[in-house]
Design a protein around this motif. Structure first.
Motif, PDB file in Angstrom:
ATOM      1  N   ASP A  11       0.777  -1.082   0.022  1.00 15.05           N
ATOM      2  CA  ASP A  11      -0.014   0.024   0.045  1.00 15.05           C
ATOM      3  C   ASP A  11       0.745   1.319   0.086  1.00 15.05           C
ATOM      4  O   ASP A  11       1.213   1.695   1.038  1.00 15.05           O
ATOM      5  N   THR A  14      -0.272   4.607   1.985  1.00 15.89           N
ATOM      6  CA  THR A  14       0.161   4.370   3.430  1.00 15.89           C
ATOM      7  C   THR A  14       1.646   4.193   3.832  1.00 15.89           C
ATOM      8  O   THR A  14       1.732   4.939   4.913  1.00 15.89           O
ATOM      9  N   GLN A  35      -1.070  12.883  14.419  1.00 14.43           N
ATOM     10  CA  GLN A  35      -2.015  13.570  13.764  1.00 14.43           C
ATOM     11  C   GLN A  35      -1.991  13.544  12.355  1.00 14.43           C
ATOM     12  O   GLN A  35      -2.900  13.334  11.474  1.00 14.43           O
ATOM     13  N   GLU A  38      -2.790  10.134  11.144  1.00 17.42           N
ATOM     14  CA  GLU A  38      -4.386   9.853  11.443  1.00 17.42           C
ATOM     15  C   GLU A  38      -5.226  10.624   9.943  1.00 17.42           C
ATOM     16  O   GLU A  38      -6.184  10.181   9.426  1.00 17.42           O
ATOM     17  N   HIS A  39      -4.766  11.970   9.794  1.00 10.89           N
ATOM     18  CA  HIS A  39      -5.211  12.594   8.605  1.00 10.89           C
ATOM     19  C   HIS A  39      -5.028  11.879   7.421  1.00 10.89           C
ATOM     20  O   HIS A  39      -5.939  11.816   6.458  1.00 10.89           O
ATOM     21  N   LYS A  40      -3.990  11.155   7.280  1.00 10.93           N
ATOM     22  CA  LYS A  40      -3.594  10.397   5.964  1.00 10.93           C
ATOM     23  C   LYS A  40      -4.368   8.839   5.954  1.00 10.93           C
ATOM     24  O   LYS A  40      -4.154   8.018   5.170  1.00 10.93           O
ATOM     25  N   ASN A  41      -5.213   8.674   6.995  1.00  8.14           N
ATOM     26  CA  ASN A  41      -5.945   7.526   7.033  1.00  8.14           C
ATOM     27  C   ASN A  41      -5.016   6.168   7.270  1.00  8.14           C
ATOM     28  O   ASN A  41      -5.276   4.941   6.859  1.00  8.14           O
ATOM     29  N   VAL A  42      -3.717   6.419   7.975  1.00  3.82           N
ATOM     30  CA  VAL A  42      -3.404   5.378   8.428  1.00  3.82           C
ATOM     31  C   VAL A  42      -3.778   4.575   9.352  1.00  3.82           C
ATOM     32  O   VAL A  42      -4.171   5.212  10.539  1.00  3.82           O
ATOM     33  N   PRO A  43      -3.761   3.155   9.493  1.00  3.20           N
ATOM     34  CA  PRO A  43      -4.612   2.356  10.394  1.00  3.20           C
ATOM     35  C   PRO A  43      -4.198   2.706  11.981  1.00  3.20           C
ATOM     36  O   PRO A  43      -2.952   2.732  12.139  1.00  3.20           O
ATOM     37  N   ASP A  44      -4.975   2.825  12.954  1.00  5.50           N
ATOM     38  CA  ASP A  44      -4.334   3.069  14.207  1.00  5.50           C
ATOM     39  C   ASP A  44      -3.395   1.993  14.622  1.00  5.50           C
ATOM     40  O   ASP A  44      -2.128   2.505  15.214  1.00  5.50           O
TER      41      ASP A  44
END
Length: 78
Positions: A11, A14, A35, A38-44
């Motif tokens: 990916d 990511t 932050q 998270e904004h880039k939608n990386v899994p927690d």
């Protein structure tokens, strides 16, 4: 699992977001790096791993180390 298999990420968006997040970590702090990721939608679970367990980080490619580098700018943006 073989280490080389674990170190690869298919990916690319990511992977690039994590590489940039780690650059932010180096020049700023973990909160800002989190932050950004998270904004880039990386899994927690990935964010937690890369911030809390440096030894488990995947290696970035040579291209990522250049394309995701943060270069300092002056106060006026130049």
């Amino acid at each position: 699992m073989h280490i080389n298999e674990r170190q690869r990420r298919n990916d690319e968006p990511t992977a690039n977001a994590v590489a940039r997040g780690l650059n932010i970590l180096e020049v700023r702090d973990a909160g800002l790096a989190r932050q950004y990721m998270e904004h880039k939608n990386v899994p927690d679970h990935v964010i937690v791993r890369v911030l809390a367990h440096p030894a488990l980080r995947r290696r970035e490619s040579a291209g990522q180390s250049v394309s995701e580098a943060i270069t300092p700018t002056g106060p006026d943006g130049s």
